[in-house]
Design a protein around this motif. Structure first.
Motif, PDB file in Angstrom:
ATOM      1  N   THR A 117     -34.365 -35.759  -2.167  1.00  0.00           N
ATOM      2  CA  THR A 117     -34.999 -37.220  -1.977  1.00  0.00           C
ATOM      3  C   THR A 117     -34.607 -37.516  -1.049  1.00  0.00           C
ATOM      4  O   THR A 117     -33.170 -37.284  -0.576  1.00  0.00           O
ATOM      5  CB  THR A 117     -35.536 -38.240  -3.528  1.00  0.00           C
ATOM      6  OG1 THR A 117     -36.260 -39.006  -3.220  1.00  0.00           O
ATOM      7  CG2 THR A 117     -33.743 -38.721  -3.324  1.00  0.00           C
ATOM      8  N   SER A 142     -37.472 -34.296  -5.044  1.00  0.00           N
ATOM      9  CA  SER A 142     -37.455 -35.277  -6.133  1.00  0.00           C
ATOM     10  C   SER A 142     -36.277 -34.332  -7.364  1.00  0.00           C
ATOM     11  O   SER A 142     -36.148 -35.036  -8.647  1.00  0.00           O
ATOM     12  CB  SER A 142     -37.894 -35.969  -6.663  1.00  0.00           C
ATOM     13  OG  SER A 142     -38.270 -37.170  -6.016  1.00  0.00           O
ATOM     14  N   SER A 205     -29.564 -40.431  -7.763  1.00  0.00           N
ATOM     15  CA  SER A 205     -30.119 -39.348  -7.790  1.00  0.00           C
ATOM     16  C   SER A 205     -29.246 -39.252  -6.516  1.00  0.00           C
ATOM     17  O   SER A 205     -28.983 -37.782  -6.264  1.00  0.00           O
ATOM     18  CB  SER A 205     -31.551 -40.122  -7.013  1.00  0.00           C
ATOM     19  OG  SER A 205     -31.668 -38.809  -5.893  1.00  0.00           O
ATOM     20  N   TRP A 234     -32.561 -43.456 -10.995  1.00  0.00           N
ATOM     21  CA  TRP A 234     -34.469 -43.812 -11.528  1.00  0.00           C
ATOM     22  C   TRP A 234     -34.147 -43.614 -12.920  1.00  0.00           C
ATOM     23  O   TRP A 234     -33.686 -43.405 -13.768  1.00  0.00           O
ATOM     24  CB  TRP A 234     -35.193 -42.472 -11.058  1.00  0.00           C
ATOM     25  CG  TRP A 234     -34.558 -42.112  -9.702  1.00  0.00           C
ATOM     26  CD1 TRP A 234     -35.009 -43.025  -8.270  1.00  0.00           C
ATOM     27  CD2 TRP A 234     -34.862 -40.665  -9.488  1.00  0.00           C
ATOM     28  NE1 TRP A 234     -35.522 -42.145  -7.745  1.00  0.00           N
ATOM     29  CE2 TRP A 234     -35.185 -40.946  -7.610  1.00  0.00           C
ATOM     30  CE3 TRP A 234     -35.025 -39.644  -9.355  1.00  0.00           C
ATOM     31  CZ2 TRP A 234     -35.569 -40.139  -6.730  1.00  0.00           C
ATOM     32  CZ3 TRP A 234     -34.910 -37.854  -8.442  1.00  0.00           C
ATOM     33  CH2 TRP A 234     -34.979 -38.606  -7.413  1.00  0.00           C
ATOM     34  N   GLN A 238     -39.527 -41.990 -16.652  1.00  0.00           N
ATOM     35  CA  GLN A 238     -40.340 -42.199 -15.702  1.00  0.00           C
ATOM     36  C   GLN A 238     -40.287 -41.485 -15.080  1.00  0.00           C
ATOM     37  O   GLN A 238     -40.418 -40.762 -13.316  1.00  0.00           O
ATOM     38  CB  GLN A 238     -39.988 -43.564 -15.092  1.00  0.00           C
ATOM     39  CG  GLN A 238     -40.731 -44.813 -15.948  1.00  0.00           C
ATOM     40  CD  GLN A 238     -40.813 -46.315 -15.342  1.00  0.00           C
ATOM     41  OE1 GLN A 238     -42.246 -45.607 -14.355  1.00  0.00           O
ATOM     42  NE2 GLN A 238     -40.380 -47.482 -15.371  1.00  0.00           N
ATOM     43  N   TYR A 239     -39.753 -40.275 -14.378  1.00  0.00           N
ATOM     44  CA  TYR A 239     -38.991 -38.792 -13.540  1.00  0.00           C
ATOM     45  C   TYR A 239     -39.770 -37.982 -14.017  1.00  0.00           C
ATOM     46  O   TYR A 239     -40.173 -37.583 -15.190  1.00  0.00           O
ATOM     47  CB  TYR A 239     -37.210 -39.036 -13.913  1.00  0.00           C
ATOM     48  CG  TYR A 239     -36.953 -37.675 -12.946  1.00  0.00           C
ATOM     49  CD1 TYR A 239     -36.981 -37.102 -11.784  1.00  0.00           C
ATOM     50  CD2 TYR A 239     -36.751 -36.113 -13.812  1.00  0.00           C
ATOM     51  CE1 TYR A 239     -36.861 -36.591 -11.305  1.00  0.00           C
ATOM     52  CE2 TYR A 239     -36.616 -35.033 -13.466  1.00  0.00           C
ATOM     53  CZ  TYR A 239     -36.730 -34.932 -11.671  1.00  0.00           C
ATOM     54  OH  TYR A 239     -36.300 -34.069 -11.595  1.00  0.00           O
ATOM     55  N   ASN A 240     -40.369 -38.032 -12.829  1.00  0.00           N
ATOM     56  CA  ASN A 240     -40.634 -36.181 -12.677  1.00  0.00           C
ATOM     57  C   ASN A 240     -40.642 -35.506 -11.264  1.00  0.00           C
ATOM     58  O   ASN A 240     -40.640 -36.023 -10.279  1.00  0.00           O
ATOM     59  CB  ASN A 240     -42.972 -36.727 -12.765  1.00  0.00           C
ATOM     60  CG  ASN A 240     -42.861 -37.123 -14.489  1.00  0.00           C
ATOM     61  OD1 ASN A 240     -43.070 -35.977 -15.148  1.00  0.00           O
ATOM     62  ND2 ASN A 240     -43.134 -38.110 -14.503  1.00  0.00           N
ATOM     63  N   SER A 244     -41.873 -39.092  -5.731  1.00  0.00           N
ATOM     64  CA  SER A 244     -40.244 -40.348  -5.777  1.00  0.00           C
ATOM     65  C   SER A 244     -40.352 -41.284  -6.981  1.00  0.00           C
ATOM     66  O   SER A 244     -41.265 -41.896  -6.878  1.00  0.00           O
ATOM     67  CB  SER A 244     -40.662 -40.899  -4.651  1.00  0.00           C
ATOM     68  OG  SER A 244     -39.705 -41.321  -4.075  1.00  0.00           O
ATOM     69  N   PRO A 245     -39.530 -40.761  -7.827  1.00  0.00           N
ATOM     70  CA  PRO A 245     -40.105 -42.002  -8.427  1.00  0.00           C
ATOM     71  C   PRO A 245     -39.782 -43.155  -8.570  1.00  0.00           C
ATOM     72  O   PRO A 245     -39.548 -43.521  -7.621  1.00  0.00           O
ATOM     73  CB  PRO A 245     -38.570 -41.388  -9.934  1.00  0.00           C
ATOM     74  CG  PRO A 245     -38.578 -40.377  -9.314  1.00  0.00           C
ATOM     75  CD  PRO A 245     -38.881 -40.465  -7.917  1.00  0.00           C
ATOM     76  N   PRO A 246     -39.720 -44.298  -9.219  1.00  0.00           N
ATOM     77  CA  PRO A 246     -39.603 -46.089  -8.941  1.00  0.00           C
ATOM     78  C   PRO A 246     -38.532 -46.307  -9.165  1.00  0.00           C
ATOM     79  O   PRO A 246     -37.871 -45.506 -10.121  1.00  0.00           O
ATOM     80  CB  PRO A 246     -40.610 -46.543 -10.159  1.00  0.00           C
ATOM     81  CG  PRO A 246     -40.414 -45.697 -11.398  1.00  0.00           C
ATOM     82  CD  PRO A 246     -40.770 -44.464 -10.723  1.00  0.00           C
ATOM     83  N   SER A 247     -37.556 -47.054  -8.504  1.00  0.00           N
ATOM     84  CA  SER A 247     -36.150 -47.021  -8.895  1.00  0.00           C
ATOM     85  C   SER A 247     -35.773 -48.699  -8.929  1.00  0.00           C
ATOM     86  O   SER A 247     -36.247 -49.363  -8.579  1.00  0.00           O
ATOM     87  CB  SER A 247     -35.253 -46.649  -7.237  1.00  0.00           C
ATOM     88  OG  SER A 247     -36.006 -47.653  -6.211  1.00  0.00           O
TER      89      SER A 247
END
Length: 296
Positions: A117, A142, A205, A234, A238-240, A244-247
């Motif tokens: 990422t 990601s 990450s 992360w 909510q990871y996919n 780019s996941p929220p952090s």
């Protein structure tokens, strides 16, 4: 909520004021490091503090120093910060400072990446590698890497970006022994921290470490460790892959700055109160999830 934008200690000489920390000399061989609530984005220090940020960075770093001891010694002296300042200055540094050894810094930012990422993703898209490490074709944004990789950068002067370098360049600059020590420590620290964070519902990450050399020539872990300022945290739920996941870091404030149309020139816009408070909440949530310590 209020925050500390800068310190004003009179009992110790100021050595350096960085993006976040103010460093004061304690004798000839120690430093008082005070984490303010300053926040920087796009190489600019913003004009408004993020309440509790300095306490979060200090509490998290101290937590990780204890949890990860045994990999490398760190820079802590064990001296209470409150004992080295004037009584009327204690409140200013309380919960946000440590007394550290004065080390000779190794001018390499040691980054461990477990996921592709940020700048690593951009470099991979352009060249198929990151800091000289060739990666398989067809990886997505990601995506978790088969094994974490060491992607160092040469530390640059204030106001300029660090320059990605290869491991071979680390060897050229500091010799094989030191280069191997910081590479192996970076990957081991990341591995241990990532395993622990996973039990708390957080994916690490990537993260960066800094090292220094003491008077006996030993390499020590220094500065901050595994904080939202030095890492991408992360939420696992909510990871996919592919996004780019929220952090739990300053990405929220970066996104707000981008939305303003700011041209990345001084002065930087001052975030509104709701953006400041939301950023503070994200930092404190990371601390609580990882350590159980609640602030505010």
């Amino acid at each position: 909520m209020t925050g500390l934008l800068k310190t004003s200690l009179k009992s110790l000489p100021l050595v350096y004021s960085g993006k976040v920390r103010d460093s004061y000399a304690v004798g000839d061989d120690k430093l008082l490091l005070v984490a303010t609530d300053r926040i920087s984005a796009f190489d600019f220090i913003l004009g408004a503090p993020i309440p509790y940020k300095g306490q979060v960075l200090t509490a998290l770093t101290n937590f990780w120093f204890e949890k990860l001891k045994g990999v490398l010694p760190n820079h802590l002296t064990g001296i209470a910060p409150e004992s080295v300042v004037a009584p009327d200055e204690v409140e200013q540094i309380k919960g946000r400072s440590v007394v550290a050894m004065k080390l000779k810094p190794i001018l390499i930012e040691c980054v461990a990446r477990g996921y592709l990422t940020g700048g690593g993703w951009k470099e991979y898209v352009a060249s198929g590698s990151v800091s000289g490490v060739k990666l398989p074709k067809g990886l997505q944004m990601s995506q978790k890497l088969d094994e974490p990789i060491f992607t160092p950068s040469a530390k640059a002067p204030v106001g300029t970006h660090d320059e990605p370098i290869s491991y071979e360049e680390c060897v050229k600059r500091y010799g094989g022994d030191i280069a191997k020590t910081i590479r192996d420590a970076t990957l081991e620290l990341y591995r241990r921290a990532a395993e622990y964070a996973a039990t708390k519902g957080i994916i690490i990450s990537d993260t960066k470490f800094e090292f220094g050399i003491d008077n006996e020539g030993r390499v020590r872990l220094m500065d901050e460790v595994l904080t939202p300022d030095s890492s991408r945290f992360w939420p696992a739920d909510q990871y996919n892959v592919g996004i780019s996941p929220p952090s739990f870091d300053k990405q929220y404030i970066r996104d707000w700055l981008e939305s303003t149309g700011w041209d990345k020139k001084a002065p930087a816009p001052v975030p509104p109160e709701d953006v400041i408070n939301r950023t503070s909440e994200k930092y404190r949530e990371a601390l609580f999830r990882l350590t159980g310590i609640r602030l505010g």
